[in-house]
Write a protein that holds these residues in place. Structure first.
Motif, short mmCIF file in Angstrom:
data_model
loop_
_atom_site.label_atom_id
_atom_site.label_comp_id
_atom_site.label_asym_id
_atom_site.label_seq_id
_atom_site.Cartn_x
_atom_site.Cartn_y
_atom_site.Cartn_z
N ASP A 62 0.85 -1.32 -0.01
CA ASP A 62 0.07 0.04 -0.05
C ASP A 62 0.69 1.32 -0.05
OD1 ASP A 62 -2.38 -1.43 -0.17
OD2 ASP A 62 -2.67 -1.24 2.06
N VAL A 66 0.51 3.70 -3.30
CA VAL A 66 0.00 4.96 -3.18
C VAL A 66 0.87 6.14 -3.55
CG1 VAL A 66 -0.85 6.66 -1.60
CG2 VAL A 66 -1.60 4.36 -1.37
N TYR A 118 -8.51 12.16 -1.48
CA TYR A 118 -8.58 10.82 -2.42
C TYR A 118 -8.76 11.01 -3.85
CZ TYR A 118 -10.38 6.44 -4.42
OH TYR A 118 -10.33 5.31 -5.40
N ARG A 120 -7.12 9.28 -7.42
CA ARG A 120 -6.50 8.18 -7.94
C ARG A 120 -6.37 8.18 -9.47
NH1 ARG A 120 -5.45 4.25 -3.91
NH2 ARG A 120 -5.52 5.06 -2.01
N GLY A 162 -2.32 -0.39 -2.62
CA GLY A 162 -2.96 1.04 -2.56
C GLY A 162 -4.36 1.08 -2.43
#
Length: 268
Positions: A62, A66, A118, A120, A162
């Motif tokens: 993760d 990320v 957030y 992505r 992620g």
């Protein structure tokens, strides 16, 4: 009687420590017992190794993913936009003309329910190694592009790498999913705002969920059928089922005009 200047003999020390009782011999360990002890130690070592692997898979992947995904967002060179709401548009929806090649990053997704930070990247395809484990969110090839008639379907991990769709089950009807598609070469840069309509749990072979009109295979989409579908494994740490969320496009607007109001409001 012993002298204060000499040490007691081994026999005298033994008699003193056990009250004169004869010393008992320790039972000799059998071969079977030794093997069981060795097996127990190996199981403990294996358990520790498994625990470390789980920590690496769940946590370290993760951290790395990320960080890499944030770098991918930067490669889009999305101009900074004004924090003011632009005009909501519902007609003449622009669509990125050519579908990107496999693993190309062409946009971002923001979901207020998942937190203000957030953001992505979205890549082309759902290949596990080339897209989902690296980019994070993958566009099902042969489904619609953002803003187009049909179903813009996207997959992502719920755990590890992620975990971009970790909170997918928290989405509620009416929640916003905001997609921004950017192509610096053609100066294409638009927002698409979708609203969640429903969710369902299905088996992996239930591909009707990503049909042009969700769950209606063979039905041609109309101008009102501009859908977005999110899919992720269900339950956590299992691929037995899929958690699916459908959303319908509400409006679009050029990024040059500002920021959708949904990105400045706190979801209820």
């Amino acid at each position: 009687m012993t002298s204060h200047d000499t040490l007691p003999s081994r026999r005298d020390a033994q008699a003193s420590s056990d009250g004169g009782a004869p010393r008992k011999r320790r039972p000799r360990q059998t071969v079977g017992g030794a093997l069981l002890a060795l097996l127990a130690e190996l199981l403990i070592i294996a358990g520790a190794g498994t625990g470390l692997y789980v920590v690496w898979t769940a946590w370290w992947t993760d951290v790395v993913a990320v960080n890499e995904q944030h770098k991918l967002v930067e490669t889009l060179h999305q101009p900074e936009v004004k924090k003011v709401a632009g005009t909501e548009r519902r007609a003449d929806v622009p669509v990125l003309a050519e579908p990107p090649a496999l693993s190309d990053v062409f946009g971002t997704m923001q979901i207020p329910r998942f937190g203000a930070d957030y953001t992505r990247p979205i890549g082309e395809g759902t290949d596990r190694e080339k897209v989902l484990n690296t980019i994070g969110l993958g566009h099902y090839q042969d489904t619609a592009m953002p803003g187009a008639e049909g179903n813009f379907a996207v997959a992502g991990h719920r755990v590890t790498y992620g975990k971009p769709l970790n909170q997918i089950a928290d989405l509620k009807t009416g929640d916003s999913i905001v997609v921004r598609v950017t192509d610096a070469a053609t100066k294409f840069d638009n927002w698409y705002v979708y609203k969640v309509t429903d969710s369902q749990i299905v088996t992996p072979d239930h591909i009707e969920t990503i049909a042009p009109v969700p769950n209606k295979p063979g039905v041609a989409p109309t101008t009102d059928d501009r859908w977005l579908t999110l899919t992720a494994c269900h339950p956590m740490w299992s691929a037995a089922q899929r958690y699916v969320v459908h959303a319908k496009m509400d409006y679009w607007m050029p990024a040059s005009e500002g920021t959708p109001k949904e990105l400045t409001e706190t979801p209820k």
